[in-house]
Write a protein that holds these residues in place. Structure first.
Motif, PDB file in Angstrom:
ATOM      1  N   GLY A  69       0.823  -1.215   0.000  1.00 38.20           N
ATOM      2  CA  GLY A  69       0.000   0.000   0.000  1.00 38.20           C
ATOM      3  C   GLY A  69       0.857   1.265   0.000  1.00 38.20           C
ATOM      4  N   TYR A  70       0.168   2.381   0.132  1.00 35.11           N
ATOM      5  CA  TYR A  70       0.817   3.698  -0.009  1.00 35.11           C
ATOM      6  C   TYR A  70       1.926   3.904   1.043  1.00 35.11           C
ATOM      7  CZ  TYR A  70       1.038   8.860   0.092  1.00 35.11           C
ATOM      8  OH  TYR A  70       1.446  10.166   0.108  1.00 35.11           O
ATOM      9  N   ILE A  71       1.583   3.899   2.298  1.00 30.79           N
ATOM     10  CA  ILE A  71       2.591   4.183   3.330  1.00 30.79           C
ATOM     11  C   ILE A  71       3.498   2.967   3.523  1.00 30.79           C
ATOM     12  CG2 ILE A  71       2.966   5.010   5.691  1.00 30.79           C
ATOM     13  CD1 ILE A  71      -0.012   6.023   5.609  1.00 30.79           C
ATOM     14  N   GLY A  72       2.887   1.767   3.434  1.00 34.78           N
ATOM     15  CA  GLY A  72       3.665   0.539   3.623  1.00 34.78           C
ATOM     16  C   GLY A  72       4.798   0.406   2.621  1.00 34.78           C
ATOM     17  N   SER A  73       4.533   0.702   1.342  1.00 40.19           N
ATOM     18  CA  SER A  73       5.571   0.525   0.313  1.00 40.19           C
ATOM     19  C   SER A  73       6.751   1.467   0.578  1.00 40.19           C
ATOM     20  CB  SER A  73       4.992   0.750  -1.089  1.00 40.19           C
ATOM     21  OG  SER A  73       4.412   2.033  -1.192  1.00 40.19           O
ATOM     22  N   LEU A 118      -3.589  -7.298  -1.629  1.00 40.89           N
ATOM     23  CA  LEU A 118      -3.749  -6.451  -2.827  1.00 40.89           C
ATOM     24  C   LEU A 118      -5.198  -5.975  -2.992  1.00 40.89           C
ATOM     25  CD1 LEU A 118      -1.402  -8.249  -5.419  1.00 40.89           C
ATOM     26  CD2 LEU A 118      -0.826  -6.494  -3.727  1.00 40.89           C
ATOM     27  N   SER A 119      -5.943  -5.901  -1.881  1.00 42.08           N
ATOM     28  CA  SER A 119      -7.324  -5.406  -1.982  1.00 42.08           C
ATOM     29  C   SER A 119      -7.342  -3.918  -2.297  1.00 42.08           C
ATOM     30  CB  SER A 119      -8.098  -5.685  -0.691  1.00 42.08           C
ATOM     31  OG  SER A 119      -7.431  -5.118   0.424  1.00 42.08           O
ATOM     32  N   ILE A 161       7.003   4.655  -6.726  1.00 42.21           N
ATOM     33  CA  ILE A 161       5.888   4.312  -5.826  1.00 42.21           C
ATOM     34  C   ILE A 161       5.245   5.610  -5.329  1.00 42.21           C
ATOM     35  CG2 ILE A 161       6.633   2.012  -5.069  1.00 42.21           C
ATOM     36  CD1 ILE A 161       7.871   3.333  -2.559  1.00 42.21           C
ATOM     37  N   GLY A 162       3.961   5.513  -5.019  1.00 41.85           N
ATOM     38  CA  GLY A 162       3.202   6.677  -4.563  1.00 41.85           C
ATOM     39  C   GLY A 162       1.801   6.228  -4.205  1.00 41.85           C
TER      40      GLY A 162
END
Ligand code: NAD
Ligand code: WQD
Length: 356
Positions: free
Chosen positions: A26-30, A49-50, A205-206
């Motif tokens: 996800g956004y912050i996780g990546s 990947l939901s 990533i973003g």
């Protein structure tokens, strides 16, 4: 005489630990996975990947030289989660995986409660079973509601949640405190994020909003790129400097780094209590109009926008007192608002390039 052979003892530093990052696609996780790997941590991502895409994993692999392990499954599936923990020795967990949209949570409360609670409870059961001692939780400034005095400190009262999503954050914080009271060796840090925006400098990533963005900055960048006609600014009659709402926007890379610092604090046994909470923001409020101005400066083009009615449930103003994060955690946001907006715009442009 035989030569005495001595083996160099391999010193296992905290940086060799295996960190499970739930929601790491996800956004912050990546962004956090990238920072962890760049600091030498070994990472395994679990994500169903939901709300993310498989190419995020490929792009993380392009940014960092370290191997990124990934398993795709739903953490609300108890059997699958139990199997995962039986097969993988995990030293610490950073738990991002959750559904996160306020409006959606009002429409589908059961889906939100089920996903956010059951996945967290499954992980906590595994923590107990495998004696995992370090856990970082993604909490939110939403727990403060409209605070009576600003900026908010970690001691500011937690207000009754206004939506099921916010309620999941409050209740999970309470669950974690209860478990920490009962299990002295468990160390937990809850990080209350303010408004994360921006993207990685590589533009690999973003944030990837599904459908129409609910949040301000992706709406702005999608408008500028031509996916949306016009930004609606929700209210210009608030009791603020220019009448629009104030928020504490934080660069997602600064936020990601806060997780590495929190993990270091735990693994290096620096925690004063076994449950700690930190506000993660810049400590500086910005209005919606200031965000638009920053965007126009970064993109060198005017942004179409109009003022409309206030959005139901919006709070007027909130920003963080970050003294605790700065002094106790030893972390400070470094990037400016212009850095955040520029990186968000670069990311939107890169997305368009890649979709050509
Ligand atoms: P995100 O949706 O981009 O990332 C969450 C990831 O978790 C997604 O990749 C999703 O596929 C995965 N996921 C969700 N439920 C899962 C499950 N049951 N099993 C496995 N994977 C699952 O969200 P984000 O913006 O990166 O937010 C990360 C965390 O931070 C969330 O807990 C969110 O509530 C919290 N938070 C976000 C913000 C924000 O503005 N983005 C602010 C405060 C707190
Ligand atoms: C920011 C400002 C809007 C969109 C949400 C969640 C919160 C946390 C962070 C997870 C507000 C204005 C927005 C638009 C606008 N998430 N706006 N036009 O509401 O502060 O916080 O994300 O924990 O829980 O509620 O963020 O980006 O939606 O809004 O004028 O199209 O932009 O009114 O003032 P918010 P946001």
């Amino acid at each position: 005489m035989k030569k005495k052979i001595t083996f160099a003892k391999h010193k296992k530093t905290s940086r060799n630990k295996m960190i499970l990052v739930t929601g790491g696609a996800g956004y912050i996780g990546s962004h956090t996975v990238v920072e962890l790997q760049e600091q030498g941590y070994d990472v395994i991502i679990v994500d169903d990947l939901s709300n993310s895409q498989i190419n995020v994993i490929d792009n993380i692999r392009k940014i960092t030289t370290k191997k990124t392990r990934f398993e795709q499954f739903n953490l609300a599936d108890n059997t699958r989660t139990t199997k995962f923990f039986a097969e993988n020795p995990i030293d610490a967990i950073i738990h991002f995986a959750a559904h996160k949209y306020v409006g959606e949570s009002v429409k589908e409360p059961l889906r939100y409660y089920y996903n956010n609670f059951v996945s967290t409870l499954n992980i906590l059961q595994a923590i107990e079973k495998h004696d995992i001692r370090h856990f970082v939780f993604s909490s939110s400034c939403t727990v403060y509601g409209q605070a009576d005095s600003l900026p908010v400190t970690e001691q500011s009262p937690v207000k009754p949640a206004e939506c099921p999503y916010g309620n999941t954050k409050q209740v999970i914080e309470e669950i974690l405190q209860d478990i920490c009271l009962a299990v002295a060796q468990l160390q937990v840090i809850s990080l209350r994020y303010f408004n994360p925006i921006g993207a990685h400098a590589s533009a690999l990533i973003g944030e990837l909003p599904v459908g129409v963005p609910q949040n301000l900055v992706p709406y702005i960048t999608q408008t500028a790129i031509g996916k949306r006609d016009c930004l609606q600014v929700f209210g210009n009659d608030y009791n603020t400097t220019d009448g629009t709402c104030l928020r504490d926007y934080i660069h997602v890379v600064d936020l990601a780094k806060a997780h590495v610092v929190a993990l270091d604090r735990m693994l290096n046994k620096k925690m004063k209590k076994n449950y700690e909470v930190f506000n993660i923001g810049t400590g500086k409020p910005s209005s919606v109009l200031e965000i638009i101005q920053s965007f126009e400066k970064a993109s060198q083009m005017p942004l179409p926008y109009k003022f409309v009615e206030r959005r139901k449930g919006d709070i007027e103003k909130i920003w963080a007192d970050t003294t605790c994060a700065n002094t106790v955690l030893g972390w400070k946001a470094e990037k400016t608002l212009d850095d955040m907006i520029r990186s968000a715009w670069n990311w939107e442009k890169a997305l368009k390039e890649n979709n050509k």
